[in-house]
Write an enzyme that holds these catalytic residues in place. Structure first.
Site, short mmCIF file in Angstrom:
data_model
loop_
_atom_site.label_atom_id
_atom_site.label_comp_id
_atom_site.label_asym_id
_atom_site.label_seq_id
_atom_site.Cartn_x
_atom_site.Cartn_y
_atom_site.Cartn_z
N ASP A 37 24.00 26.58 6.52
CA ASP A 37 24.92 25.45 6.67
C ASP A 37 26.21 25.66 5.87
O ASP A 37 26.15 26.06 4.71
CB ASP A 37 24.25 24.18 6.10
CG ASP A 37 24.08 23.10 7.15
OD1 ASP A 37 24.68 23.20 8.24
OD2 ASP A 37 23.32 22.15 6.87
N LYS A 81 26.29 27.30 10.35
CA LYS A 81 26.29 26.02 11.08
C LYS A 81 27.34 25.12 10.44
O LYS A 81 27.53 25.14 9.22
CB LYS A 81 24.90 25.38 11.00
CG LYS A 81 24.86 23.95 11.59
CD LYS A 81 23.44 23.44 11.76
CE LYS A 81 22.95 22.51 10.69
NZ LYS A 81 23.83 21.40 10.33
N GLU A 89 29.26 20.99 10.95
CA GLU A 89 29.12 19.67 11.57
C GLU A 89 30.42 19.24 12.25
O GLU A 89 31.51 19.48 11.73
CB GLU A 89 28.75 18.63 10.50
CG GLU A 89 27.38 18.87 9.89
CD GLU A 89 26.99 17.80 8.87
OE1 GLU A 89 27.70 16.77 8.74
OE2 GLU A 89 25.97 18.01 8.21
N GLU A 127 21.58 15.29 16.19
CA GLU A 127 20.87 14.51 15.17
C GLU A 127 21.00 13.01 15.43
O GLU A 127 22.11 12.50 15.65
CB GLU A 127 21.40 14.85 13.77
CG GLU A 127 20.67 14.05 12.69
CD GLU A 127 20.79 14.63 11.28
OE1 GLU A 127 21.42 15.68 11.09
OE2 GLU A 127 20.23 14.00 10.36
O1 KIV Z 1 21.12 20.03 6.30
C1 KIV Z 1 20.17 19.90 7.09
O2 KIV Z 1 19.00 20.03 6.74
C2 KIV Z 1 20.48 19.58 8.48
C3 KIV Z 1 19.34 19.16 9.34
C4 KIV Z 1 18.90 17.80 9.01
C5 KIV Z 1 19.65 19.32 10.78
O3 KIV Z 1 21.60 19.63 8.87
#
Ligand code: KIV
Length: 295
Positions: free
Chosen positions: A84, A114, A116, A183
């Site tokens: 992320d 990833k 958002e 989500e």
């Molecule tokens: O940070 C995370 O764990 C997420 C998930 C909840 C999809 O983005």
């Protein structure tokens, strides 16, 4: 080559096979997930809550994500690892996004990043994918923006809300993302988005119609913050109870000198009585230990 790659995951969607994903933040747990055959691990910025005890994901930094990501990546022989991008590591500009995505790939050695957002982050997705880095997008309820929703609320309600989530999902696909997390989106809307997209959808609180599912590891193992569990969480094992019982037993056994026994000690290498007696004689303090006082 790993058994799970961008190509094999896309092939799973094409065959109608479901994809499993869990969050994970450490080497030991990642090793177990890899052995268990989990297709993909998300080193989510949810680690701000699960590992660092913050109330949300906002304080997490790129440096921290790299440390956790690298630990997980080292364990994964076959599981595909998604890292992320934390709050404010990509929102500023496509250049900032590419610089940080590049750093995360080089230093954490994960398989993709990833981020958002939908239409608003398409320039960032384009910049990163143009550099040869796969991107998983994340639309619907995006936790880094929870202040704008006034909480962690279901998105995509009503026609306008549903249109917004669908258009965001189509936009990130167009920008080059190979997958998208949906989500907290109503299940029929998530199923429609999954049907409309060629890329993989991974749902969390989005019903069973997505190509795959993700859960936070701590939640599904029953070791999360028991004060709050979202509706979509299923606890697959009460590992927290098992851990607490083990900690209590250990505490009792240490205090009662029940642990360790000879079985847990290096008895065979122990000193002879002669040596011990000599050491005892030689190292007997001549004077009682003086306790130094500054006062
Ligand atoms: O940070 C995370 O764990 C997420 C998930 C909840 C999809 O983005």
């Amino acid at each position: 080559m790993k058994q799970n790659t961008v190509a094999t995951l896309a092939a799973m969607k094409a065959r109608g096979e479901k994809i499993s994903q869990l969050t994970c933040y450490d080497y030991s747990t990642a090793r177990i997930m890899d052995e268990a055959g989990i297709n993909t691990i998300l080193v989510g910025d949810s680690l701000g809550m699960t590992m660092q005890g913050y109330p949300d994901t906002l304080p997490v930094t790129v440096d921290e994500m790299i440390i956790y990501g690298r630990s997980v990546a080292r364990a994964c022989k076959n599981t595909f690892v998604v890292l992320d991008m934390p709050f404010m590591s990509y929102q500023v500009s496509p250049e900032q996004a590419l610089t940080n995505a590049g750093r995360m790939m080089k230093e954490a050695m994960v398989d993709c990043v990833k981020l958002e957002g939908g239409k608003a982050v398409c320039p960032q997705i384009r910049a990163i994918t143009n550099a040869g880095i796969p991107v998983c997008a994340h639309v619907g309820m995006t936790p880094q923006s929870h202040h704008t929703y006034g909480g962690f609320k279901v998105q995509g309600k009503g026609e306008e809300g549903a249109r917004r989530v669908l258009e965001d999902a189509l936009a990130v696909q167009e920008a080059g993302a190979f997958a998208v997390v949906l989500e907290c989106v109503p299940p029929k809307l998530a199923a429609l988005i999954t049907k409309k997209l060629d890329i993989i959808t991974i749902g969390i609180g989005a019903g069973s119609g997505c190509d795959g599912q993700v859960l936070v590891c701590q939640d599904m193992l029953g070791i999360g913050d028991s004060g709050y569990l979202p509706k979509f969480v299923k606890t697959f094992a009460q590992v927290g109870d098992v851990m607490k019982e083990a900690f209590q037993t250990y505490d009792r056994q240490v205090k009662a000198s029940v642990f360790p026994t000879a079985r847990e000690s290096y008895v065979k290498s122990d000193c002879s009585d002669d040596i011990l007696a000599r050491l005892d004689r030689e190292y007997r303090p001549e004077e009682p230990l003086k306790i130094c006082s500054v006062l």
